[in-house]
Design a protein around this motif. Structure first.
Motif, PDB file in Angstrom:
ATOM      1  N   ILE A 242       0.711  -1.215   0.143  1.00  0.00           N
ATOM      2  CA  ILE A 242       0.037   0.034  -0.174  1.00  0.00           C
ATOM      3  C   ILE A 242       0.947   1.378   0.049  1.00  0.00           C
ATOM      4  O   ILE A 242       1.636   1.548   0.897  1.00  0.00           O
ATOM      5  CB  ILE A 242      -1.060   0.063   1.213  1.00  0.00           C
ATOM      6  CG1 ILE A 242      -1.789  -1.305   1.235  1.00  0.00           C
ATOM      7  CG2 ILE A 242      -1.842   1.232   1.123  1.00  0.00           C
ATOM      8  CD1 ILE A 242      -2.591  -1.691   0.421  1.00  0.00           C
ATOM      9  N   ALA A 243       0.905   2.019  -1.182  1.00  0.00           N
ATOM     10  CA  ALA A 243       1.766   3.236  -1.261  1.00  0.00           C
ATOM     11  C   ALA A 243       0.701   4.454  -0.569  1.00  0.00           C
ATOM     12  O   ALA A 243      -0.179   4.606  -0.888  1.00  0.00           O
ATOM     13  CB  ALA A 243       2.043   3.431  -2.610  1.00  0.00           C
ATOM     14  N   ILE A 244       1.649   5.282   0.183  1.00  0.00           N
ATOM     15  CA  ILE A 244       0.853   6.239   1.151  1.00  0.00           C
ATOM     16  C   ILE A 244       1.837   7.438   0.655  1.00  0.00           C
ATOM     17  O   ILE A 244       2.695   7.661   0.978  1.00  0.00           O
ATOM     18  CB  ILE A 244       0.821   5.893   2.598  1.00  0.00           C
ATOM     19  CG1 ILE A 244       0.321   4.602   2.753  1.00  0.00           C
ATOM     20  CG2 ILE A 244       0.337   7.200   3.188  1.00  0.00           C
ATOM     21  CD1 ILE A 244       0.228   4.179   4.197  1.00  0.00           C
ATOM     22  N   THR A 245       0.898   8.337  -0.113  1.00  0.00           N
ATOM     23  CA  THR A 245       1.649   9.457  -0.634  1.00  0.00           C
ATOM     24  C   THR A 245       0.894  10.979  -0.243  1.00  0.00           C
ATOM     25  O   THR A 245      -0.372  10.969  -0.434  1.00  0.00           O
ATOM     26  CB  THR A 245       1.545   9.535  -2.136  1.00  0.00           C
ATOM     27  OG1 THR A 245       2.290   8.365  -2.473  1.00  0.00           O
ATOM     28  CG2 THR A 245       2.281  10.461  -2.942  1.00  0.00           C
ATOM     29  N   PRO A 246       1.428  11.882   0.428  1.00  0.00           N
ATOM     30  CA  PRO A 246       0.928  13.145   0.735  1.00  0.00           C
ATOM     31  C   PRO A 246       0.365  13.688  -0.527  1.00  0.00           C
ATOM     32  O   PRO A 246       0.969  14.026  -1.851  1.00  0.00           O
ATOM     33  CB  PRO A 246       2.303  14.060   1.089  1.00  0.00           C
ATOM     34  CG  PRO A 246       3.311  13.113   1.630  1.00  0.00           C
ATOM     35  CD  PRO A 246       3.056  12.102   0.772  1.00  0.00           C
ATOM     36  N   VAL A 247      -0.758  14.440  -0.603  1.00  0.00           N
ATOM     37  CA  VAL A 247      -1.475  14.988  -1.838  1.00  0.00           C
ATOM     38  C   VAL A 247      -1.847  16.656  -1.407  1.00  0.00           C
ATOM     39  O   VAL A 247      -2.030  17.326  -2.436  1.00  0.00           O
ATOM     40  CB  VAL A 247      -2.764  14.188  -2.031  1.00  0.00           C
ATOM     41  CG1 VAL A 247      -2.457  12.986  -2.767  1.00  0.00           C
ATOM     42  CG2 VAL A 247      -3.619  14.115  -0.950  1.00  0.00           C
ATOM     43  N   SER A 248      -1.711  16.822  -0.047  1.00  0.00           N
ATOM     44  CA  SER A 248      -1.808  18.288   0.219  1.00  0.00           C
ATOM     45  C   SER A 248      -1.135  18.440   1.667  1.00  0.00           C
ATOM     46  O   SER A 248      -1.280  17.445   2.372  1.00  0.00           O
ATOM     47  CB  SER A 248      -3.323  18.721   0.067  1.00  0.00           C
ATOM     48  OG  SER A 248      -4.072  18.337   1.090  1.00  0.00           O
ATOM     49  N   VAL A 249      -0.967  19.713   1.908  1.00  0.00           N
ATOM     50  CA  VAL A 249      -0.508  20.014   3.145  1.00  0.00           C
ATOM     51  C   VAL A 249      -1.249  21.188   4.015  1.00  0.00           C
ATOM     52  O   VAL A 249      -1.548  21.967   3.002  1.00  0.00           O
ATOM     53  CB  VAL A 249       1.160  20.237   3.296  1.00  0.00           C
ATOM     54  CG1 VAL A 249       1.758  19.054   2.935  1.00  0.00           C
ATOM     55  CG2 VAL A 249       1.563  21.258   2.040  1.00  0.00           C
TER      56      VAL A 249
ATOM     57  N   VAL B 204       3.494   0.257   2.995  1.00  0.00           N
ATOM     58  CA  VAL B 204       3.191  -0.793   4.044  1.00  0.00           C
ATOM     59  C   VAL B 204       3.096  -2.135   2.981  1.00  0.00           C
ATOM     60  O   VAL B 204       2.342  -2.250   2.199  1.00  0.00           O
ATOM     61  CB  VAL B 204       2.063  -0.801   4.575  1.00  0.00           C
ATOM     62  CG1 VAL B 204       1.487  -1.682   5.432  1.00  0.00           C
ATOM     63  CG2 VAL B 204       1.830   0.792   5.449  1.00  0.00           C
ATOM     64  N   PRO B 205       4.142  -2.958   3.252  1.00  0.00           N
ATOM     65  CA  PRO B 205       4.269  -4.269   2.398  1.00  0.00           C
ATOM     66  C   PRO B 205       3.177  -5.284   2.639  1.00  0.00           C
ATOM     67  O   PRO B 205       3.478  -6.453   2.848  1.00  0.00           O
ATOM     68  CB  PRO B 205       5.788  -4.465   2.976  1.00  0.00           C
ATOM     69  CG  PRO B 205       5.777  -4.218   4.340  1.00  0.00           C
ATOM     70  CD  PRO B 205       5.084  -3.042   4.416  1.00  0.00           C
ATOM     71  N   VAL B 206       2.193  -4.785   2.122  1.00  0.00           N
ATOM     72  CA  VAL B 206       0.795  -5.876   2.046  1.00  0.00           C
ATOM     73  C   VAL B 206       0.346  -5.752   0.628  1.00  0.00           C
ATOM     74  O   VAL B 206      -0.397  -4.575   0.592  1.00  0.00           O
ATOM     75  CB  VAL B 206      -0.052  -5.628   3.228  1.00  0.00           C
ATOM     76  CG1 VAL B 206      -1.468  -6.547   3.087  1.00  0.00           C
ATOM     77  CG2 VAL B 206       0.416  -5.956   4.527  1.00  0.00           C
ATOM     78  N   ALA B 207       0.699  -6.393   0.157  1.00  0.00           N
ATOM     79  CA  ALA B 207       0.285  -6.493  -1.504  1.00  0.00           C
ATOM     80  C   ALA B 207      -0.862  -7.356  -1.855  1.00  0.00           C
ATOM     81  O   ALA B 207      -1.691  -7.411  -2.767  1.00  0.00           O
ATOM     82  CB  ALA B 207       1.502  -6.334  -2.509  1.00  0.00           C
ATOM     83  N   ASP B 208      -0.808  -8.663  -1.197  1.00  0.00           N
ATOM     84  CA  ASP B 208      -1.748  -9.916  -1.516  1.00  0.00           C
ATOM     85  C   ASP B 208      -2.650 -10.016  -0.321  1.00  0.00           C
ATOM     86  O   ASP B 208      -2.089  -9.868   0.784  1.00  0.00           O
ATOM     87  CB  ASP B 208      -0.886 -10.927  -2.083  1.00  0.00           C
ATOM     88  CG  ASP B 208      -0.388 -10.632  -3.113  1.00  0.00           C
ATOM     89  OD1 ASP B 208      -0.645  -9.996  -4.276  1.00  0.00           O
ATOM     90  OD2 ASP B 208       1.218 -11.081  -3.299  1.00  0.00           O
ATOM     91  N   LEU B 209      -3.567 -10.827  -0.357  1.00  0.00           N
ATOM     92  CA  LEU B 209      -4.424 -11.380   0.611  1.00  0.00           C
ATOM     93  C   LEU B 209      -4.561 -12.918   0.503  1.00  0.00           C
ATOM     94  O   LEU B 209      -4.136 -13.213  -0.607  1.00  0.00           O
ATOM     95  CB  LEU B 209      -5.856 -10.863   0.948  1.00  0.00           C
ATOM     96  CG  LEU B 209      -5.855  -9.355   1.436  1.00  0.00           C
ATOM     97  CD1 LEU B 209      -7.360  -8.686   1.046  1.00  0.00           C
ATOM     98  CD2 LEU B 209      -5.193  -9.088   2.724  1.00  0.00           C
ATOM     99  N   PRO B 210      -4.828 -13.667   1.548  1.00  0.00           N
ATOM    100  CA  PRO B 210      -5.305 -15.010   1.389  1.00  0.00           C
ATOM    101  C   PRO B 210      -6.027 -15.126  -0.081  1.00  0.00           C
ATOM    102  O   PRO B 210      -7.054 -14.357  -0.051  1.00  0.00           O
ATOM    103  CB  PRO B 210      -5.929 -15.695   2.611  1.00  0.00           C
ATOM    104  CG  PRO B 210      -5.362 -14.796   3.811  1.00  0.00           C
ATOM    105  CD  PRO B 210      -5.341 -13.325   2.694  1.00  0.00           C
ATOM    106  N   ILE B 211      -6.143 -16.267  -0.602  1.00  0.00           N
ATOM    107  CA  ILE B 211      -6.404 -16.480  -2.076  1.00  0.00           C
ATOM    108  C   ILE B 211      -5.367 -16.026  -2.951  1.00  0.00           C
ATOM    109  O   ILE B 211      -5.563 -16.246  -4.219  1.00  0.00           O
ATOM    110  CB  ILE B 211      -7.762 -15.947  -2.442  1.00  0.00           C
ATOM    111  CG1 ILE B 211      -7.770 -14.527  -2.657  1.00  0.00           C
ATOM    112  CG2 ILE B 211      -8.895 -16.617  -1.531  1.00  0.00           C
ATOM    113  CD1 ILE B 211      -9.126 -13.998  -3.253  1.00  0.00           C
ATOM    114  N   GLY B 212      -4.296 -15.500  -2.767  1.00  0.00           N
ATOM    115  CA  GLY B 212      -3.095 -15.118  -3.362  1.00  0.00           C
ATOM    116  C   GLY B 212      -3.286 -14.114  -4.302  1.00  0.00           C
ATOM    117  O   GLY B 212      -2.665 -14.000  -5.391  1.00  0.00           O
TER     118      GLY B 212
END
Length: 232
Positions: free
Chosen positions: A167-174, A194-202
């Motif tokens: 999950i990439a988290i990027t500032p879009v406004s301050v 945050v290194p969560v790219a897949d879920l169970p079921i692959g």
């Protein structure tokens, strides 16, 4: 005689229902055991087989819907919560279920969901980022510290996006407290994954929705084999 026949009919129905419920509990336990073995879970997940009667589905080897509540699940050092898998159009030969084999058990479609708690997200964030909370489809964070010598304070809105790495988290406004710092500079220094790219079921995460507890993430897959969930 009528009373006797009515009693006999009620008895037969009761026996059939009892057998049906015993059968569904056996199948749910077996599926839960197989899922626990696939993922090395400390606790066997809760399984719910929908539809009645169960025996008709079991004899035909086809099930409309099966839900699996896994609970907590850890992947790449990140623990997510409330992991649930919903399988539809499941083909499961009765012989495979009885023998404990999952080789022939396949779901036409499967979807999974989980919650990534905000404390897990903040743990991976740059040190200047604190107090992550939902704000519509995005998140809002507090900022403090400095970026390349520029003092940093106030708030920022950050977007969340699924990628192949997580999950990439990027500032879009301050907010006004960081208004003198170019947004491009803030993005370069305060973007994290945050290194969560897949879920169970692959399957790769495709949906993200901020909630009060954390990011609710979802994934879907087709033709999922129960004996090969991680590579589905």
């Amino acid at each position: 005689m009528r009373k006797f026949l009515l009693f006999l009919l009620i008895l037969v129905i009761g026996v059939v229902i009892a057998a049906d419920r015993l059968g569904v509990r056996f199948a749910e336990d077996e599926i839960g055991r197989q899922v626990a073995a696939q993922y090395g879970l400390d606790r066997q997940p809760e399984v719910k087989i929908h539809g009645f009667p169960f025996l008709t589905q079991a004899l035909g080897g086809e099930y409309d819907r099966i839900d699996v509540a896994i609970g907590d699940w850890t992947e790449k050092g990140v623990t997510v919560g409330d992991v649930r898998v919903e399988m539809r159009g499941l083909t499961a030969p009765l012989g495979d279920v009885i023998s404990g084999s999952t080789a022939g058990i396949v779901a036409r479609t499967a979807s999974a969901s989980a919650v990534i708690p905000y404390e897990v997200i903040e743990k991976r964030a740059p040190k200047e980022v604190k107090d992550i909370r939902p704000k519509g489809d995005d998140l809002q964070v507090d900022l403090s510290g400095a970026v390349l010598g520029f003092p940093l304070s106030g708030t920022a809105v950050v977007s969340v996006k699924p990628t192949g790495k997580g999950i990439a988290i990027t500032p879009v406004s301050v907010g006004s407290g960081a208004g003198q710092i170019p947004l491009a500079l803030v993005q370069r220094q305060l973007t994290w994954t945050v290194p969560v790219a897949d879920l169970p079921i692959g399957s790769r995460i495709t949906g993200i929705r901020p909630t009060a507890e954390g990011l609710r993430v979802t994934a879907t897959a087709d033709n999922v084999r129960l004996d090969n969930l991680k590579n589905a």
